[in-house]
Design an enzyme around this catalytic site. Sequence first.
Site, PDB file in Angstrom:
ATOM      1  N   ILE A 202       0.840  -1.206   0.000  1.00 28.12           N
ATOM      2  CA  ILE A 202       0.000   0.000   0.000  1.00 28.12           C
ATOM      3  C   ILE A 202       0.869   1.248   0.000  1.00 28.12           C
ATOM      4  O   ILE A 202       0.585   2.219  -0.705  1.00 28.12           O
ATOM      5  CB  ILE A 202      -0.984  -0.012   1.191  1.00 28.12           C
ATOM      6  CG1 ILE A 202      -1.954  -1.175   1.052  1.00 28.12           C
ATOM      7  CG2 ILE A 202      -1.744   1.314   1.275  1.00 28.12           C
ATOM      8  CD1 ILE A 202      -2.834  -1.406   2.267  1.00 28.12           C
ATOM      9  N   CYS A 203       1.957   1.226   0.761  1.00 22.38           N
ATOM     10  CA  CYS A 203       2.858   2.383   0.827  1.00 22.38           C
ATOM     11  C   CYS A 203       3.487   2.652  -0.539  1.00 22.38           C
ATOM     12  O   CYS A 203       3.598   3.804  -0.968  1.00 22.38           O
ATOM     13  CB  CYS A 203       3.936   2.160   1.886  1.00 22.38           C
ATOM     14  SG  CYS A 203       3.262   1.881   3.546  1.00 22.38           S
ATOM     15  N   ASP A 204       3.870   1.602  -1.225  1.00 29.95           N
ATOM     16  CA  ASP A 204       4.407   1.695  -2.579  1.00 29.95           C
ATOM     17  C   ASP A 204       3.367   2.326  -3.498  1.00 29.95           C
ATOM     18  O   ASP A 204       3.663   3.291  -4.216  1.00 29.95           O
ATOM     19  CB  ASP A 204       4.785   0.286  -3.054  1.00 29.95           C
ATOM     20  CG  ASP A 204       5.279   0.244  -4.489  1.00 29.95           C
ATOM     21  OD1 ASP A 204       6.486   0.010  -4.675  1.00 29.95           O
ATOM     22  OD2 ASP A 204       4.463   0.421  -5.414  1.00 29.95           O
TER      23      ASP A 204
END
Length: 163
Positions: free
Chosen positions: A57-59
């Site tokens: 998700i951070c990516d």
Amino acid sequence: MTTFIGKEVTLIGPRLQVGDQAPNFILTANDLSVKSLKDFGRKKKVISVVPSIDTGICDSQTRRFNQELTADQDTVVITVSVDLPFAQKRWCAAAGLEGAETLSDYYDHAFGKAYGLLMREWNLLARAVFVLDAANRITYLEYLDNVNEHPNYEAALEAVRQL
């Protein structure tokens, strides 16, 4: 209540509000220099906060904001995590986003504390998005109750377009 991987976490620091002046910060850049909010001048700013840039998700969050907003010369996307600057630099190279502003709060977690995002149980930052005008006033923010969910990209992007 905020959760991370299904467990309740304690966030350290105040919960900021729309209309607040964004707290200044001192964070470490990929080249180990220090950057502050003031270094980004009178640009509109999207501060995209992620627990760890090298996760799914951070990516996606980092890619999305950078891909959507890099053409706007009046806007800067600042991604903040506690990942070491070396890891952030490696991720940027692997993602083809060498020009992305990734800043690290690893040293003293002062950013996380000032923005109400430091998860006490993990020493990681909770997921959030802040949109600042040229004077660094918060015009939009999203603190995610579940850190393991995507932010509302469209709402944040619309907030930038409205500035």
